[in-house]
Scaffold this active site. Sequence first.
Site, PDB file in Angstrom:
ATOM      1  N   ILE A  28      57.802  23.045  48.320  1.00  0.00           N
ATOM      2  CA  ILE A  28      57.213  23.168  49.911  1.00  0.00           C
ATOM      3  C   ILE A  28      58.000  23.757  50.723  1.00  0.00           C
ATOM      4  CG2 ILE A  28      55.755  22.138  51.524  1.00  0.00           C
ATOM      5  CD1 ILE A  28      54.769  20.144  49.547  1.00  0.00           C
ATOM      6  N   ARG A  84      54.350   2.835  44.047  1.00  0.00           N
ATOM      7  CA  ARG A  84      54.912   3.691  44.882  1.00  0.00           C
ATOM      8  C   ARG A  84      55.412   2.994  46.411  1.00  0.00           C
ATOM      9  NH1 ARG A  84      55.146   6.357  41.080  1.00  0.00           N
ATOM     10  NH2 ARG A  84      54.650   8.584  40.709  1.00  0.00           N
ATOM     11  N   TYR A  92      58.447   4.492  48.342  1.00  0.00           N
ATOM     12  CA  TYR A  92      57.965   5.686  49.061  1.00  0.00           C
ATOM     13  C   TYR A  92      57.040   5.726  49.704  1.00  0.00           C
ATOM     14  CZ  TYR A  92      56.188  10.441  48.868  1.00  0.00           C
ATOM     15  OH  TYR A  92      55.679  11.844  49.190  1.00  0.00           O
TER      16      TYR A  92
END
Length: 245
Positions: A18, A144, A147
């Site tokens: 990105i 996750r 995160y």
Amino acid sequence: MQRLAGKRALITAAGQGIGRATALRLAEEGAEVIATDVNEAALAELAGTPGIETRVLNVLDGAAITATIAEAGRIDVLFNCAGVVHAGDILASTEEEWDFAFDLNAKAMYRMIRAVLPGMLAQGGGSIINMASVAGPITAPANRFVYSASKATVAGITRAVAQDYVKQGIRCNAVCPGTVDSPSLHQRLRDTGNYEAALEGFIARQPMGRIGKPEEIAAMVAYLAADESAYTTGQLFALDGGWTI
């Protein structure tokens, strides 16, 4: 239309994924781009691209950030793209993973924003764009934990900066992607031991039936960098193929 002509933008983690797509998009739209990354070899692929200058930068190093911002001069747009993904639930997560995730995903943004804000305030404005995720601020995917916790913090950073400086010409927003095609994603898929099955699982989460493209996230960053988004601050933009509908 070069809607970013005359603007100077600094991007972290611009060497791939990105960050790289955004550096190319902003330069295409007329911005002078300072593309930074800790990986000098990755940056080499951007070297020589019109409108882009490259600098090696470790966003975990506060002194290096201070020096880079001092040398960069005017910065109108900051895109905090650097980050890391850890897998696992709370019992499978370690304190070392927690510390590293919060250092890179959250504290690095704190360092970068503190470094660029005085200049933005002096020049009367600026746009800060943070890389969050749908994981944490909007939803909670399985396994996750670290995160999601660190990316939820990014949402808080974004809103707090937007609130504190809304009357001084500073805008702060966050992009919240779902699963996006990138070298780091493919490495995580390989790390599972069953690349194809893991990829199918990621695709299945997106109702559109595909993962995102880096260029699609870059397009949103370009909008938030431009003056046409001047009435927008403190917002979290989900780009997730319908995952969090």
